[in-house]
Scaffold this active site. Structure first.
Site, mmCIF file in Angstrom:
data_model
loop_
_atom_site.group_PDB
_atom_site.id
_atom_site.type_symbol
_atom_site.label_atom_id
_atom_site.label_comp_id
_atom_site.label_asym_id
_atom_site.label_seq_id
_atom_site.Cartn_x
_atom_site.Cartn_y
_atom_site.Cartn_z
ATOM 1 N N HIS A 121 0.808 -1.215 0.000
ATOM 2 C CA HIS A 121 0.000 0.000 0.000
ATOM 3 C C HIS A 121 0.846 1.271 0.000
ATOM 4 O O HIS A 121 0.373 2.324 -0.429
ATOM 5 C CB HIS A 121 -0.958 -0.014 1.198
ATOM 6 C CG HIS A 121 -2.125 -0.922 0.986
ATOM 7 N ND1 HIS A 121 -3.444 -0.502 1.071
ATOM 8 C CD2 HIS A 121 -2.179 -2.240 0.675
ATOM 9 C CE1 HIS A 121 -4.246 -1.522 0.819
ATOM 10 N NE2 HIS A 121 -3.497 -2.587 0.580
ATOM 11 N N HIS A 242 -0.693 -13.040 -0.999
ATOM 12 C CA HIS A 242 -1.951 -13.392 -0.335
ATOM 13 C C HIS A 242 -1.946 -14.808 0.222
ATOM 14 O O HIS A 242 -2.920 -15.240 0.822
ATOM 15 C CB HIS A 242 -3.127 -13.237 -1.312
ATOM 16 C CG HIS A 242 -3.498 -11.812 -1.565
ATOM 17 N ND1 HIS A 242 -4.419 -11.429 -2.515
ATOM 18 C CD2 HIS A 242 -3.053 -10.663 -0.982
ATOM 19 C CE1 HIS A 242 -4.534 -10.110 -2.514
ATOM 20 N NE2 HIS A 242 -3.717 -9.620 -1.601
#
Length: 327
Positions: A121, A242
């Site tokens: 991010h 992930h």
């Protein structure tokens, strides 16, 4: 040979890692032909000078001789550049080791996914066309954005480690986050990723809307990552992050290639409410695209290849948009 005393006869570079000295030398005599007299004359000429460089830490090392002023200028410029990449209190690798140790004191396997998400991010705002965004510590100003929900806890975890690191050698948030992400991967059994230091922090948030939305299709993902300088292969490799966390891909604290194996099973198509929650729409999209699917299959079959490609893509990610400083 006669050694000539000179102000250059000094240690040009001193650090905890190495030292070397240079001396000017010239032949005791130089024979030159004089057209005026038609004879050879013996002179001492500054043009005959040469520069002898050797390690002051290893007297037995083979000296290097530089025979021109140009070479000396190159040497001095290189030394000056390299010296500034070392922190004043020690070697760059020393502070890197301190960072790793302090990070491992506060980052557990259960917190690793959140820390790794911080990297994506902070760095994911990069845009290749105008060279904006990227890993610059701007995430500290963007925690209230919906897409960054939950990251405040991860930043607070790293803040505890950063205080101790800064007491020894101040480091940027960008460096701290980049190294913490690599340690998070390693803590969970993933590859060891060496991250170079020297990033600077911004003093303002990056523009909004630069992160890849979770609802993108495969074509949208590929176009978005292309704008950030990443190939389809790198997109698929980075998506493997992930494999840890609460997305539902295998053990949430083990970094492996389970992400790709489960993607191929498409559990979200099941009638079961539990399996229908596995992954994000952007994860599901990878197996609906032929180009992405090719890499998903390769990584599902070969974990070593996944680790290798993830490492390369991660290093590229944490260098995207990075503004460097001389430590």
């Amino acid at each position: 040979m006669t050694t000539i005393s000179s102000p250059l006869e000094t240690s040009l570079f001193r650090s905890s890692s190495f030292k070397f000295k240079c001396k000017l030398e010239s032949p005791a005599k130089t024979r030159l032909f004089s057209r005026a007299t038609g004879k050879h004359v013996v002179v001492r000429s500054s043009r005959a000078l040469r520069i002898r460089c050797s390690s002051s830490d290893d007297p037995g090392s083979t000296p290097v001789f530089l025979s021109s002023r140009r070479k000396l200028v190159v040497l001095l410029s290189t030394v000056q550049l390299l010296s500034q990449f070392l922190p004043p209190n020690g070697k760059a690798e020393d502070i890197h080791s301190v960072m790793q140790n302090e990070i491992r004191k506060v980052v557990t396997k259960g917190k690793a996914a959140g820390v790794l998400r911080l990297v994506f991010h902070d760095a994911g705002t990069f845009e290749l066309d105008d060279n904006t965004g990227g890993i610059n510590g701007s995430i500290a100003y963007e925690l209230e954005r919906p897409e960054n929900t939950g990251l405040k806890k991860s930043l607070k975890v790293l803040a505890k480690a950063k205080v101790n690191v800064d007491a020894i050698q101040p480091v940027s948030w960008a460096d701290m986050i980049a190294v913490a992400g690599s340690e998070a991967v390693s803590i969970c059994g993933g590859p060891t990723i060496l991250v170079a230091l020297g990033r600077t922090d911004t003093t303002q948030p990056d523009p909004e809307g630069k992160l890849p939305p979770e609802t993108l299709s495969a074509s949208g993902l590929k176009e978005c990552f292309k704008r950030k300088g990443f190939s389809t292969q790198e997109l698929v490799a980075l998506s493997g992050a992930h494999t840890i966390g609460s997305k539902g891909f295998g053990d949430p604290t083990i970094f492996d290639n389970a992400y790709y194996k489960i993607l191929l099973e498409k559990p979200w198509t099941s009638a079961s409410k539990m399996t229908s929650m596995v992954g994000l729409p952007s994860d599901h999209a990878l197996v609906e695209d032929d180009e992405c699917l090719r890499w998903v299959k390769q990584y599902a079959e070969d974990q070593d290849k996944f680790f290798k490609d993830f490492t390369s893509a991660y290093i590229k990610l944490v260098n995207s948009g990075a503004q460097r400083k001389l430590l």
